[in-house]
Write an enzyme that holds these catalytic residues in place. Structure first.
Site, PDB file in Angstrom:
ATOM      1  N   SER A  24       0.204  12.157  24.509  1.00  0.00           N
ATOM      2  CA  SER A  24       0.630  13.267  23.658  1.00  0.00           C
ATOM      3  C   SER A  24       2.153  13.283  23.501  1.00  0.00           C
ATOM      4  CB  SER A  24       0.152  14.595  24.251  1.00  0.00           C
ATOM      5  OG  SER A  24       0.535  14.699  25.611  1.00  0.00           O
ATOM      6  N   HIS A 157      -7.479  44.719 -11.267  1.00  0.00           N
ATOM      7  CA  HIS A 157      -8.227  43.666 -11.982  1.00  0.00           C
ATOM      8  C   HIS A 157      -7.303  42.833 -12.862  1.00  0.00           C
ATOM      9  CE1 HIS A 157     -11.866  46.058 -10.905  1.00  0.00           C
ATOM     10  NE2 HIS A 157     -11.060  47.063 -11.195  1.00  0.00           N
ATOM     11  N   SER A 278      11.359  19.617 -15.136  1.00  0.00           N
ATOM     12  CA  SER A 278      10.294  18.651 -15.376  1.00  0.00           C
ATOM     13  C   SER A 278      10.918  17.337 -15.810  1.00  0.00           C
ATOM     14  CB  SER A 278       9.373  19.182 -16.478  1.00  0.00           C
ATOM     15  OG  SER A 278       8.702  18.110 -17.123  1.00  0.00           O
ATOM     16  N   LYS A 284      11.622  23.096 -18.969  1.00  0.00           N
ATOM     17  CA  LYS A 284      10.880  23.716 -17.866  1.00  0.00           C
ATOM     18  C   LYS A 284      11.774  24.246 -16.734  1.00  0.00           C
ATOM     19  CE  LYS A 284       6.960  24.099 -17.371  1.00  0.00           C
ATOM     20  NZ  LYS A 284       5.837  23.202 -17.148  1.00  0.00           N
TER      21      LYS A 284
HETATM   22  N1  ARG Z   1      -0.650  16.505  28.068  1.00  0.00           N
HETATM   23  C1  ARG Z   1      -1.650  17.342  28.694  1.00  0.00           C
HETATM   24  C2  ARG Z   1      -2.000  18.485  27.759  1.00  0.00           C
HETATM   25  O1  ARG Z   1      -1.289  18.750  26.863  1.00  0.00           O
HETATM   26  C3  ARG Z   1      -1.150  17.838  29.995  1.00  0.00           C
HETATM   27  C4  ARG Z   1      -2.198  18.222  30.961  1.00  0.00           C
HETATM   28  C5  ARG Z   1      -2.883  17.049  31.478  1.00  0.00           C
HETATM   29  N2  ARG Z   1      -3.718  17.387  32.575  1.00  0.00           N
HETATM   30  C6  ARG Z   1      -4.688  16.554  32.996  1.00  0.00           C
HETATM   31  N3  ARG Z   1      -5.416  16.912  33.979  1.00  0.00           N
HETATM   32  N4  ARG Z   1      -4.888  15.390  32.397  1.00  0.00           N
HETATM   33  O2  ARG Z   1      -3.021  19.126  27.893  1.00  0.00           O
END
Ligand code: ARG
Length: 461
Positions: A24, A157, A278, A284
């Site tokens: 992430s 309306h 435009s 426009k």
């Molecule tokens: N990047 C994870 C999230 O946003 C963090 C938590 C991860 N925890 C785990 N037990 N894998 O949820």
């Protein structure tokens, strides 16, 4: 190679696609300030309860400060193998300071860590949206005061209904935004509890002081149940709900601006700064900003529905599904931030065409209700009968292709014999407006007072 943060029982590392779906860091790096703030509070608490020495805590504080500098200056190397912002920062800390860095995660899990970081982020986001909302309300109230008596057609309306003032119309949105702001404030109050110390799901055996970390992070109190604290994201959903409702309000105003700026309406002129041309049609002036504000509700509400769908049916406690909570919130926040700024600018700049609005305000027999009310007030005709009599007079005027006020007294008396010449006094747009003095009504005197009272409340006079 296995992940150094948890790879003890692993012989080899993840498949490339595993890293890709799992990581992430691509989006949660935005949480770095909150993550460092949370770690500083956690370390200070660990030191106070005797789990870290003062020296260790000093090293951690120094190390995290240096890392903050690296990230802020773009010198930090984010690693996908380290999955997320939490492990990226923690691993870097251990690189820099060694042993003390490896002690930071005592009595903590990424589960309570991310729940805390994310609440801190949403709380900051709410504060930002609140500031922008106040600013837009102020702009609307200022323009409302400027045009408190400027007539425009009120619609039902999308048919001309009764005259209102432009100021009254703008203040309607101030009311909506005030409730939006109230919803955000409620959400903030409810979410302001600290998950830190819930650890993975069950709490911890260490003698931690959750009140200390909660206080240091400006939470009102620690969360009461560790399972709930690490697994629910209702605070994010509540925020997205509030944003969705607010975006819905902004989309209505945006749609009205699009209509008002079109030639058939001709009610307002947008500034050059908030229109586009435009590539083919030289004449426009397109209201693109208003159209985009009208459209952004799509992604904001989509983000709400997306996260609700992620959360539904998820068993307690933490599951990786929950990692999908962030992008919808980041995206919705960015969209709302843009919408509020663009709307503020458009409203600030827009120039109403008072003549055109006054002209349309008188179209479509918009003072017919005033005529019916006159019959009730002056002749004591029951309202339902007055409605019928007025309907016949409107029919007559329509047949003749004239306004109600262009009918002669004799023509009116042919429909209702007791009508007298004073009826003509109530048939103008201005008379209609001035008469709407009921609380919350559109009479210019009311609107002026409302605009002034809003400006005073918003800290502007
Ligand atoms: N990047 C994870 C999230 O946003 C963090 C938590 C991860 N925890 C785990 N037990 N894998 O949820």
């Amino acid at each position: 190679a296995a992940n150094p943060q948890w790879g003890g029982r692993f012989a080899s590392g993840p498949a490339a696609i595993m890293s890709e779906i799992n990581a992430s860091i691509g989006f949660d790096r935005i949480l770095w300030r909150q993550d460092i703030r949370g770690s500083l509070a956690h370390a200070a608490m660990l030191q106070k309860v005797g789990l870290l020495t003062q020296t260790e805590e000093n090293e951690i504080r120094q190390g995290l400060g240096d890392i903050a500098g690296e990230i802020a200056e773009g010198r930090f190397e984010f690693s996908t193998a380290l999955e997320d912002i939490h492990m990226n920062i923690e691993a870097r800390l251990s690189d820099r300071i060694g042993e003390a860095g490896k002690r930071l995660h005592t009595a903590r899990s990424r589960n309570d860590q991310v729940a805390t970081d994310f609440r801190l982020w949403v709380r900051d986001a709410i504060d930002g949206i609140q500031g922008q909302t106040q600013s837009l309300m102020r702009t609307l109230a200022k323009r409302a005061l400027e045009f408190y008596s400027t007539p425009m057609p009120g619609f039902t309306h999308l048919q001309v209904a009764q005259p209102v003032t432009f100021g009254h119309h703008l203040l309607a949105y101030v009311e909506m935004l005030a409730r939006d702001s109230g919803r955000l404030a409620d959400a903030r109050t409810r979410m302001n509890e600290c998950p830190l110390g819930s650890a993975a799901l069950a709490g911890t055996s260490f003698p931690i002081d959750r009140r200390m970390t909660a206080g240091a992070l400006d939470f009102d109190r620690p969360t009461a149940n560790s399972l709930d604290a690490v697994s629910d994201r209702d605070f994010a959903l509540e925020y997205l709900s509030a944003l969705s409702i607010q975006a819905m309000h902004l989309s209505r105003l945006a749609e009205e601006i699009v209509q008002w700026a079109s030639a058939p309406f001709g009610f307002v002129r947008l500034s050059d700064a908030f229109t586009t041309g435009s590539s083919i049609m030289p004449q426009k002036r397109n209201p693109d900003a208003a159209e985009l504000v009208r459209a952004k509700i799509g992604r904001i509400m989509g983000n709400l529905v997306g996260l609700l769908t992620v959360m539904k049916g998820l068993p307690l406690a933490y599951a990786k599904d929950t990692q999908e909570d962030k992008e919808p919130v980041f995206d919705a926040t960015e969209a709302m931030t843009l919408c509020l700024a663009a709307m503020d600018g458009m409203i600030r700049d827009l120039q109403p065409n008072a003549d055109r609005m006054r002209e349309v305000a008188g179209m479509g027999f918009s003072t017919a209700t005033d005529l019916a009310d006159w019959l009730v007030r002056e002749l004591r005709v029951p309202f339902r009968t007055a409605h019928h009599v007025t309907g016949r007079l409107v029919g007559l005027a329509e047949e003749k292709g004239c306004d109600l006020s262009d009918l002669s007294l004799a023509e009116m008396q042919a429909v209702e014999k007791d009508i007298n010449a004073s009826v003509f006094d109530v048939l103008t747009v201005e008379a209609s407006l001035a008469s709407r003095t009921s609380e919350g009504g559109t009479a210019p005197a009311n609107v002026r007072q409302q605009a002034e009272s809003w400006l005073a409340r918003l800290g502007e006079s």
